[in-house]
Design an enzyme around this catalytic site. Structure first.
Site, PDB file in Angstrom:
ATOM      1  N   GLY A   8       0.846  -1.197   0.000  1.00  0.00           N
ATOM      2  CA  GLY A   8       0.000   0.000   0.000  1.00  0.00           C
ATOM      3  C   GLY A   8       0.879   1.243   0.000  1.00  0.00           C
ATOM      4  N   GLY A  11      -0.300   4.761  -0.991  1.00  0.00           N
ATOM      5  CA  GLY A  11      -1.366   5.394  -0.229  1.00  0.00           C
ATOM      6  C   GLY A  11      -0.881   6.555   0.613  1.00  0.00           C
ATOM      7  CD  GLN A  12      -3.771  10.452   4.504  1.00  0.00           C
ATOM      8  OE1 GLN A  12      -4.641   9.600   4.718  1.00  0.00           O
ATOM      9  NE2 GLN A  12      -3.770  11.630   5.082  1.00  0.00           N
ATOM     10  CG  ASP A  34      -0.096   0.409  -3.924  1.00  0.00           C
ATOM     11  OD1 ASP A  34      -1.154  -0.126  -4.302  1.00  0.00           O
ATOM     12  OD2 ASP A  34      -0.074   1.324  -3.082  1.00  0.00           O
ATOM     13  CE1 TYR A 144     -10.747   1.449   6.826  1.00  0.00           C
ATOM     14  CE2 TYR A 144     -11.801   2.887   8.426  1.00  0.00           C
ATOM     15  CZ  TYR A 144     -10.662   2.427   7.811  1.00  0.00           C
ATOM     16  OH  TYR A 144      -9.447   2.940   8.169  1.00  0.00           O
ATOM     17  CE  LYS A 148      -8.764  -0.535   8.903  1.00  0.00           C
ATOM     18  NZ  LYS A 148      -7.490  -1.072   8.389  1.00  0.00           N
ATOM     19  CB  ILE A 174      -3.778  10.299   8.933  1.00  0.00           C
ATOM     20  CG1 ILE A 174      -3.782   9.158   9.965  1.00  0.00           C
ATOM     21  CG2 ILE A 174      -2.352  10.789   8.682  1.00  0.00           C
ATOM     22  CD1 ILE A 174      -2.953   7.958   9.570  1.00  0.00           C
TER      23      ILE A 174
END
Ligand code: SER
Length: 323
Positions: A8, A11-12, A34, A144, A148, A174
């Site tokens: 990933g 990603g951010q 990724d 989501y 989690k 974030i």
């Protein structure tokens, strides 16, 4: 010597984590991965990996003799609601593939330390919203958040049953400027800066009093690496740690931006993301993270706002409009 794989990486979080890990461990010891090719973010090697392809994952981990893996590939809260089954499959099977690989490698004497991100989304409408405890009611209402919470239980299960050294943080929203976020409910707090610097009135998709726990990216990266570097014996939590940065609502954030850009304006047009945010905590009790591995946030609201405004790239024309 650690050999680190970040899945990933586009990603951010991934992009900035790769950069920080490459500085800490050396570019040659970090593999950025990724599902599609992208920049190296300071790493020396890039691999295309679909985390749902367990064989490919095992091959790359074996090829580079990886000792730590950060599994960051996921669909976030708002996009997850558009494609719930896809979100569940990616978020759960991605984690399971990593945990299984760590179990198998551990049994073969090749331990693989795992980082996996949980979220404030693992909490729900019946969770105490203020100073949310580490252990409390967890009844997430998004796919989501459900992934989690289930993921947290899997992490603890693999630690207890197989000794997999897995570590996790319940990230607040974030805030960052380097890579765009992807489909989160907390992302208003990034989009607002881009609108402000373009000189636009920001149409906020959350209500003005919706307070959420947030964290500035440098604090989030420091938290992640500190947890991964902490001695295993000091960790009392193998599900996921509450970690707090700074809590604010859109009105408070807009006020802080206005102090720097007096012409900035915001209006409120809440959409379906408001209903998601309403079920999440406003602030977190992170006493256990502070006690176990010395967590301490450094960046407050004012500093974050000034840093975001200074670093977001906008064209000179846009800046002129904002002045
Ligand atoms: N920032 C995430 C989201 O809004 C929460 O983990 O989906």
């Amino acid at each position: 010597m650690e050999r680190i794989l970040v899945i990933g990486a586009n990603g951010q979080i991934g992009s900035e984590l790769v950069e920080a890990l490459a500085i800490q461990h050396g570019a040659a010891n970090v593999v950025a991965a990724d599902i599609s090719p992208a920049s190296l973010y300071g790493a020396q090697v890039y691999e295309v990996i679909d985390v749902l392809n367990a064989q490919r994952l095992a091959d790359v981990v074996g090829q580079y003799q990886i000792t730590q893996v950060y599994q960051l590939a996921a669909l976030l809260s708002a996009t997850g609601e558009q494609a719930p089954l896809k979100a569940w499959t990616l978020n759960m099977d991605g984690l399971l593939n990593i945990l299984e690989l760590a179990r198998i490698r551990g049994a073969a004497g090749q331990p693989l330390k795992v980082f996996w991100p949980s979220s404030i989304a693992a909490f729900g409408p019946n969770t105490p919203a203020v100073n949310t405890p580490q252990y409390t009611v967890m009844d997430p209402s998004t796919i989501y958040g459900i992934s989690k919470l289930a993921g947290e239980r899997l992490c603890e299960y693999y630690f207890q049953k197989y000794g997999v050294d897995v570590r996790s943080i319940r990230y607040p929203g974030i805030i960052s400027y380097k890579s765009p976020p992807g489909g989160g409910t907390t992302d208003y707090a990034i989009a607002i800066f881009h609108a402000a610097l373009r000189g636009e009135c920001y149409p906020c998709f959350l209500e003005e009093e919706t307070t959420l726990p947030m964290i500035y990216m440098p604090d989030a990266i420091r938290a992640t690496i500190s947890l991964m570097d902490a001695p295993a014996a000091e960790l009392s939590i193998r599900s996921s740690y509450n970690v707090a940065g700074v809590s604010f609502n859109p009105r408070e954030l807009a006020t802080a931006i206005k102090q720097n850009l007096p012409g900035f304006d915001i209006h409120y047009a809440p959409d379906s993301r408001q209903a998601i945010a309403a079920t999440w905590p406003q602030s977190l009790d992170d006493a256990q993270a502070r006690k176990d591995w010395g967590w301490q946030p450094e960046v407050g609201l004012q500093q974050m706002v000034q840093d975001m405004l200074k670093n977001i790239q906008v064209t000179p024309k846009e800046l002129h409009k904002a002045a």
